[in-house]
Design a protein around this motif. Structure first.
Motif, short mmCIF file in Angstrom:
data_model
loop_
_atom_site.label_atom_id
_atom_site.label_comp_id
_atom_site.label_asym_id
_atom_site.label_seq_id
_atom_site.Cartn_x
_atom_site.Cartn_y
_atom_site.Cartn_z
N ILE A 31 -22.63 11.29 -0.22
CA ILE A 31 -22.57 12.70 0.17
C ILE A 31 -23.57 12.93 1.29
CG2 ILE A 31 -22.92 15.08 -0.58
CD1 ILE A 31 -21.83 14.31 -3.27
N SER A 32 -23.06 13.10 2.50
CA SER A 32 -23.88 13.34 3.67
C SER A 32 -23.05 14.16 4.64
CB SER A 32 -24.33 12.02 4.30
OG SER A 32 -23.21 11.29 4.75
N GLY A 33 -23.57 14.34 5.84
CA GLY A 33 -22.86 15.12 6.84
C GLY A 33 -23.43 16.51 6.95
N THR A 34 -22.73 17.38 7.65
CA THR A 34 -23.20 18.73 7.94
C THR A 34 -22.29 19.77 7.31
OG1 THR A 34 -24.18 18.02 10.04
CG2 THR A 34 -23.77 20.38 9.77
N ILE A 35 -22.89 20.75 6.64
CA ILE A 35 -22.16 21.91 6.14
C ILE A 35 -22.41 23.05 7.13
CG2 ILE A 35 -21.86 23.54 4.24
CD1 ILE A 35 -23.13 21.44 2.40
N VAL A 73 -27.67 15.41 3.69
CA VAL A 73 -26.85 16.59 4.02
C VAL A 73 -27.66 17.52 4.93
CG1 VAL A 73 -25.73 18.66 3.12
CG2 VAL A 73 -25.46 16.47 1.93
N LYS A 74 -27.05 17.97 5.99
CA LYS A 74 -27.66 18.91 6.91
C LYS A 74 -26.89 20.23 6.88
CE LYS A 74 -30.22 15.47 8.17
NZ LYS A 74 -31.59 15.35 7.58
N VAL A 75 -27.54 21.28 7.34
CA VAL A 75 -26.93 22.62 7.34
C VAL A 75 -26.94 23.18 8.75
CG1 VAL A 75 -27.13 24.99 6.50
CG2 VAL A 75 -27.61 23.09 4.97
N LEU A 83 -19.81 12.46 11.80
CA LEU A 83 -20.84 12.41 10.76
C LEU A 83 -20.24 12.48 9.37
CD1 LEU A 83 -23.59 14.75 12.27
CD2 LEU A 83 -23.80 12.30 11.84
N ASN A 84 -19.25 13.35 9.22
CA ASN A 84 -18.63 13.51 7.90
C ASN A 84 -17.84 12.28 7.49
OD1 ASN A 84 -19.72 16.05 7.67
ND2 ASN A 84 -17.88 17.12 8.36
N ILE A 85 -17.16 11.65 8.45
CA ILE A 85 -16.40 10.43 8.15
C ILE A 85 -17.34 9.30 7.76
CG2 ILE A 85 -14.97 8.62 9.17
CD1 ILE A 85 -13.50 10.79 10.71
N LYS A 86 -18.43 9.18 8.51
CA LYS A 86 -19.40 8.13 8.20
C LYS A 86 -20.01 8.33 6.82
CE LYS A 86 -20.73 7.28 13.02
NZ LYS A 86 -21.81 7.45 14.04
#
Length: 294
Positions: A88-92, A119-121, A80-83
């Motif tokens: 700015i997206s992906g999971t923190i 962005v997801k948490v 997800l982070n690479i995509k």
């Protein structure tokens, strides 16, 4: 070990039944059984004890289940982070215990989510040892530690808010009439204490030679469950301020310890690791909050 096979294994471990797992995975039962047998051959151990109606994990199976979850979560989060590197997206993912300092962190995360809808948490609860282990394994991006620990192996940022230890009791308890609780007040009380604090001997100096009079009847990891026992009048809870919810539990009250015993809070993350853009933004926003919300 292939990720696909690890996901098969996790499905079977969860369902405790190969037929049900095969139905969920949309593959045939013989195919799934063969994949599991091949996995056991590859590892050279037995992962399951096959019963008539359900299967049971062996000790090796239990261990693999824990690690397989970490591996698959890491793979999914990495993808997800690479995509999301162009935007700015992906999971923190953040692992933490309970602390007033989490209000600042939640405020920062909330602002990021409002500004960046992709962005997801992912929030994980646990003690400092568990969160540091998860960070080392790469299953979380950040750990929030409320403990006196060596931080030399990590990047770290200290949060201004600190946690003061105190005693939670029923409001109708005689100790509630005191403004502060001393070591002498602790003598012979049935205490519920943080498992981590006991392991680190956090109160040894505070109560000094009264150690023999300390009646620790149990330990806890999460305050919510422990305070339910205090509400019954059968125990006293040693914990941080601000963690009991008086709005929902008007029976309880908190009194700070004297001499004061406090903990600092640090957000830590691994060195020599390239963070996703979402994680980098979190660090940047958290640093900025130290000036904005000081």
């Amino acid at each position: 070990m292939e990720l696909r096979v690890l996901r098969y294994f996790l499905a079977v471990a969860q369902k405790r039944n190969i037929t049900k797992a095969a139905q969920e995975l949309l593959i045939s039962q013989p195919t799934l059984s063969k994949q599991l047998a091949d996995l056991e051959d590859e590892l050279g151990v037995q992962l399951f004890i096959r019963g008539h109606r359900q299967i049971t994990l062996t000790d090796e199976g239990e261990y693999l289940q824990t690690r397989a979850r970490e591996i698959t979560q890491l793979a999914e989060q990495t993808a997800l982070n690479i995509k999301g590197q162009e935007v700015i997206s992906g999971t923190i993912s953040i692992g933490a215990g309970e602390s007033i300092a989490m209000e600042r962190i939640m405020r920062v995360l909330s602002e990021i989510i409002k500004d960046y809808s992709d962005v997801k948490v992912r929030l994980i609860s646990g003690n400092a040892d568990e969160m540091e282990t998860a960070l080392q394994h790469g299953s979380i991006d950040f750990a929030v530690l409320m403990a006196n620990r060596s931080l030399d192996n990590y990047h770290h940022l200290q949060i201004p808010e600190s946690d003061r230890w105190g005693l939670v009791m029923r409001k109708d308890d005689s100790l509630a009439n005191k403004a502060e609780i001393t070591p002498e007040d602790f003598a012979d009380l049935p205490l519920l204490m943080s498992e981590q604090a006991i392991e680190e001997h956090r109160f040894q100096s505070w109560w000094g030679n009264l150690d023999r009079k300390m009646n620790i009847i149990g330990t806890y990891s999460l305050v919510f469950n422990a305070q339910l026992m205090v509400a019954q009048g059968s125990a006293y809870l040693v914990t941080f301020d601000h963690l009991i919810n008086n709005a929902n539990n008007s029976q309880l009250t908190f009194r700070p310890l004297a001499p004061a015993l406090t903990e600092t809070t640090n957000v830590i993350w691994k060195k020599n690791v390239t963070q996703s853009k979402a994680a980098q933004l979190f660090i940047k926003r958290l640093m900025a909050s130290l000036d904005t919300y000081a």
